[in-house]
Write a protein that holds these residues in place. Structure first.
Motif, short mmCIF file in Angstrom:
data_model
loop_
_atom_site.label_atom_id
_atom_site.label_comp_id
_atom_site.label_asym_id
_atom_site.label_seq_id
_atom_site.Cartn_x
_atom_site.Cartn_y
_atom_site.Cartn_z
N PRO A 113 19.45 39.70 2.53
CA PRO A 113 19.96 38.38 2.91
C PRO A 113 21.24 38.11 2.12
O PRO A 113 21.42 38.63 1.03
CB PRO A 113 18.85 37.43 2.46
N PRO A 114 22.15 37.32 2.67
CA PRO A 114 23.37 37.02 1.91
C PRO A 114 22.99 36.32 0.61
O PRO A 114 22.12 35.46 0.59
CB PRO A 114 24.14 36.07 2.83
N LEU A 115 23.63 36.74 -0.45
CA LEU A 115 23.32 36.16 -1.76
C LEU A 115 24.16 34.91 -1.95
O LEU A 115 25.38 34.93 -1.78
CB LEU A 115 23.60 37.20 -2.84
N ALA A 135 35.37 32.31 -8.19
CA ALA A 135 36.36 32.46 -7.10
C ALA A 135 35.67 32.63 -5.75
O ALA A 135 36.19 32.22 -4.71
CB ALA A 135 37.27 33.65 -7.38
N LEU A 136 34.49 33.22 -5.78
CA LEU A 136 33.71 33.39 -4.54
C LEU A 136 32.91 32.12 -4.20
O LEU A 136 32.18 32.11 -3.20
CB LEU A 136 32.71 34.56 -4.70
N THR A 182 16.88 40.94 -7.04
CA THR A 182 17.04 41.21 -8.48
C THR A 182 18.01 42.35 -8.75
O THR A 182 18.14 43.30 -7.96
CB THR A 182 15.67 41.55 -9.11
N PHE A 183 18.65 42.20 -9.89
CA PHE A 183 19.61 43.21 -10.36
C PHE A 183 19.23 43.55 -11.79
O PHE A 183 19.28 42.70 -12.67
CB PHE A 183 21.03 42.65 -10.31
N TRP A 184 18.82 44.78 -11.99
CA TRP A 184 18.49 45.24 -13.34
C TRP A 184 19.75 45.83 -13.98
O TRP A 184 20.23 46.87 -13.54
CB TRP A 184 17.37 46.27 -13.31
N LEU A 185 20.25 45.12 -14.95
CA LEU A 185 21.45 45.54 -15.68
C LEU A 185 20.98 46.51 -16.77
O LEU A 185 20.75 46.11 -17.91
CB LEU A 185 22.13 44.31 -16.26
N VAL A 225 27.54 43.76 -10.83
CA VAL A 225 27.06 42.54 -10.17
C VAL A 225 28.18 41.93 -9.34
O VAL A 225 27.98 41.51 -8.19
CB VAL A 225 26.57 41.52 -11.22
N ARG A 226 29.36 41.90 -9.93
CA ARG A 226 30.52 41.39 -9.21
C ARG A 226 30.77 42.20 -7.94
O ARG A 226 30.98 41.62 -6.86
CB ARG A 226 31.73 41.47 -10.15
N ALA A 227 30.71 43.51 -8.08
CA ALA A 227 30.95 44.37 -6.92
C ALA A 227 29.93 44.09 -5.83
O ALA A 227 30.27 44.04 -4.64
CB ALA A 227 30.91 45.84 -7.34
N LEU A 228 28.67 43.89 -6.24
CA LEU A 228 27.62 43.61 -5.26
C LEU A 228 27.90 42.32 -4.51
O LEU A 228 27.80 42.26 -3.28
CB LEU A 228 26.27 43.52 -5.99
N LEU A 229 28.29 41.30 -5.24
CA LEU A 229 28.55 40.00 -4.60
C LEU A 229 29.79 40.07 -3.71
O LEU A 229 29.81 39.53 -2.61
CB LEU A 229 28.73 38.91 -5.66
N GLU A 230 30.82 40.73 -4.19
CA GLU A 230 32.05 40.82 -3.39
C GLU A 230 31.80 41.66 -2.14
O GLU A 230 32.27 41.31 -1.05
CB GLU A 230 33.18 41.42 -4.24
#
Lengths: 238, 238
Positions: free
Chosen positions: B4-6, B115-116, B202-205, B229-234
Motif C-alpha cells: 500500500p502507498p506509505l 519534501a515529500l 516495517t523497515f528493519w534498519l 528508508v528515503r529511497a523506499l519512500l521516494e
C-alpha cells in the motif's frame, strides 16, 4: 515481620532443577571453542523469545511452545555466531536439551521435603512433553506432586497469570493456601523477582553468584545451593 | 501483492536515530578495556527491564520511566562486571545517555521526507523529557511532526498498545490512515518484528548486519542505512 509458615514449594525447572548449560558440553564438541558462547546466546535468545511473544499479544495468539522457541533460538544463535547448523547437529543439540542433566542434589532435597509433608511442584515455561521427559529422565516423578506448564495459559513468566496458575493448582488440595505460604524457588533472578511481584515467598537460588536484579524488589531468600531451600523449610518447621 | 502507498513514517529512537553505543566511548575512558562490555550489558539490561516490568503487570503498576530503568540497568551492569561506580561516574554516564549522538544522516533523510510531505514521528520507549533533550540536542525538532513516548500507557514495546498509540497519534491529522500505510523504522530487530505483528509496514534498519529474528515473521523491508528508508519512500511515490 515474621515470615508466614511455608506450606508448599514450587520450583522453576530450567536452570533450577535442570542444568541448561550442560548443553554447552555437546555444543563444544560440535563447535570447538564456541560451545560456551553458543550455549549462552541460545539460552538468552530462548528467554527473550518467550518474552516477546508474551508481550506482543496478551491473548496468546503469538504463543508457541517452549520447545519450538528453543529451536528457533538455537537457529538464531548459530546464525549470529556464523556457525553452520546442519539438520543432524540441530537434532543432536535439541535432543541434548530434551535430556538435560538434573542437578545431583535434587533428589535428596525433594525427599527431605516429602519427609516434611510439604507439597512440591514444578512451575515452568516448558511445555508438558518437555517437562515430562526431563522429570522422568531425572527419576523425579515420584518426588513431585505437580508438574505445571504455562501451556494452557499461552503466555510465559513473568506474566502473573503463570504464578497464579501455580497457586491455583496447589489450592486444589489446600484451598486456604495463600501466595505468601508458597515458597517459589528459581535460579533465574528475574523469575524470583516476578514471583515476588506476584506475592509468593521467594528463594533465589543464585548458583552463579550474580548480583541481584535492580528492579525495586528483592527475593525474600537467597542461597547458592538447593540444600539451602531444605534448611529453610526445616528451620521454619523446627 | 502490491504494497500500500506509505503515508507516514514512525521511527524508533534509541539505536535507530540515536546511537546508544556512543556511550561506550565514555565507558571506555572510565573503565579502560571494559567500555564495550559495559555498554553492551547496560543496553541489554535496559531492554530486559522494560520487558520485565511490562510483563509483570499489565496495568502498569510496575512501570517506571525509561530513565529510571536505564539507571538501574547501569548499576546492575557495573555490579555484574565488578566495576565500582561512584556517584559522579554514574552521573557522567547517565548524562552521556541523555545526550546521545544522533546519526549524521538523520537530518538529510528527515528533510527529504518533509519534501515529500510525509508526516514523521518518533515512537519510543523513552520518557518525554529524555526524548525532548535528545531531539533538541540533535536539532531535529523542526523535522519531526510527533515525538511519542510510551509513558501515558505505562508499558513498553513490543506491547501492541504502544504501536496503536503511534497510529492513533497520526490519525489525529489523517483519520483514514491505516496501519499498513505507516512505515515503522527500527534498528532493533525485535521492535521491527513487534511492529509487524501489530500491522505496520516495517523497515528493519539492520545497521549491525545481524541475522533476522526467528520469530515466524519478517519485517517487510530491510536496509543497512537510513538513506534506504528515503529511497523506499521516494520510490513508492515516483
Amino acid at each position: 515481620m515474621k515470615a508466614p509458615p511455608l506450606q508448599a514449594v514450587l520450583f522453576d525447572a530450567y536452570g533450577t532443577l535442570f542444568d541448561v548449560y550442560s548443553v554447552g558440553l555437546l555444543a563444544e564438541q560440535l563447535f570447538s571453542g564456541r560451545g560456551e558462547a553458543l550455549a549462552t546466546l541460545w539460552r538468552d535468545k530462548q528467554i527473550e523469545y518467550t518474552r516477546l511473544v508474551s508481550l506482543g499479544d496478551r491473548d496468546g495468539r503469538l504463543y508457541r511452545p517452549f520447545w519450538d522457541l528453543t529451536r528457533d533460538a538455537l537457529r538464531y544463535a548459530c546464525k549470529r555466531l556464523a556457525l553452520a547448523l546442519p539438520p543432524e547437529q540441530e537434532e543432536r543439540l535439541m535432543n541434548q536439551y530434551r535430556h538435560l542433566s538434573a542437578y545431583p542434589e535434587n533428589r535428596e532435597v525433594l525427599q527431605a521435603l516429602r519427609a516434611l509433608r510439604v507439597p512440591t511442584g514444578i512451575l515452568s515455561n516448558g511445555d508438558p512433553s518437555m517437562l515430562e521427559v526431563a522429570v522422568r529422565s531425572a527419576g523425579l516423578q515420584e518426588l513431585l506432586d505437580h508438574v505445571i506448564s504455562v501451556e494452557p495459559l499461552r503466555c510465559f513468566k513473568p506474566d502473573p497469570r503463570v504464578y497464579m496458575l501455580g497457586l491455583r493448582t496447589l489450592q486444589q488440595q489446600r484451598p486456604d493456601l495463600t501466595a505468601r505460604q508458597v515458597l517459589f524457588v528459581s535460579s533465574n533472578g528475574w523469575d524470583a523477582v516476578g514471583a515476588t511481584w506476584f506475592g509468593f515467598t521467594t528463594f533465589w537460588l543464585n548458583r552463579a553468584g550474580h548480583p541481584a536484579e535492580e528492579l525495586g524488589v528483592r527475593p525474600h531468600h537467597e542461597g547458592r545451593k538447593l540444600q539451602d531451600v531444605r534448611a529453610l523449610l526445616e528451620g521454619a518447621r523446627a
